[in-house]
Design a protein around this motif. Structure first.
Motif: not given
Length: 253
Positions: A30-37
């Motif tokens: 249930g964690v909100k995820i910000v995907c960085i790359g």
């Protein structure tokens, strides 16, 4: 204190390997995820898969060594989700192997700018939000390469050791604000590990034979559950530690 499913996490290097495994595992909780790359396509794919699991996510291309890009990534996170609760510094460029006398400035800079400096950039940008809410989790990634001093990997290894030192100092300074700072040294089947295994199959098999579990860890199923603990409420009094998540390989003589 927030439960894990109420949290927002930024994950660097989320397009593949360990970073992607962490994103998918935390999304299932249930964690909100910000995907960085750096590359837009892989992180966009990870964000899409996170959304398909029922969690909220977006991706953003960012060079962790560029402070302005880091500032924009954290700003967008807060604008989108209201805050940032968990900062996972997983991204790291890996320079080619070389003996000490042949290690170049360029390769030292590549390792340190994307590792130690990149992690520090995100830590510092996230700090004000974590301080304000008197709660935060920072998880950095180091490596047994530095801890045990593997020959031929000076640039990468000494950078990873500096991350361990930075973790301990930040834990001491920021603990008063309810921010825990920990470090993980994973033994995982990452894309880099797979490529290395293809180039050096005999060395790879020798390592596997020395591994008590006779395998490297799976990013999502073996490494990520430890990250979930470090991200959640049960680890509020656990800080300044460096965890070897390697199936017992590091205890071998």
């Amino acid at each position: 204190m927030k439960q894990l499913n109420e949290k927002v996490a930024i994950i660097t290097g989320a397009g593949q390997g360990i970073g992607k495994g962490l994103a998918l595992h935390l999304a299932k909780r249930g964690v909100k995820i910000v995907c960085i790359g750096r590359r837009p396509e892989p992180i966009a794919q990870t964000a899409k898969e996170v959304q398909e699991l029922g969690s909220q996510s977006f991706s953003m291309s960012c060079n962790t060594a560029d402070r302005e890009q880091v500032k924009e990534a954290v700003k967008k996170t807060v604008e989108t989700f209201g805050t940032v609760d968990v900062m996972i510094n997983n991204a790291q460029s890996i320079p080619p192997n070389a003996p000490v006398e042949e290690t170049t400035y360029e390769n030292m800079y590549l390792a340190w700018s994307t590792g130690t400096i990149g992690s520090l950039n995100f830590m510092q940008e996230c700090f004000p939000y974590m301080k304000e809410q008197q709660e935060g989790r920072i998880i950095n990634f180091a490596s047994a390469t530095g801890m045990f001093g593997y020959a031929g990997q000076l640039a990468y290894a000494c950078n990873k050791e500096s991350i361990r030192g930075m973790t301990k100092i930040a834990a001491k300074e920021w603990g008063q604000y309810g921010i825990s700072v920990n470090c993980v040294l994973p033994g995982a089947e990452s894309p880099a590990a797979k490529e290395w295994a293809k180039k050096f199959p005999e060395k790879y098999q020798a390592i596997i034979q020395q591994q008590p579990m006779r395998r490297l860890g799976d990013p999502e199923n073996d490494i990520a559950p430890v990250i979930a603990f470090l991200s959640g409420p049960d680890s509020c009094y656990f800080s300044g530690q460096c965890l070897l998540v390697d199936g017992g390989y590091s205890i071998m003589p």
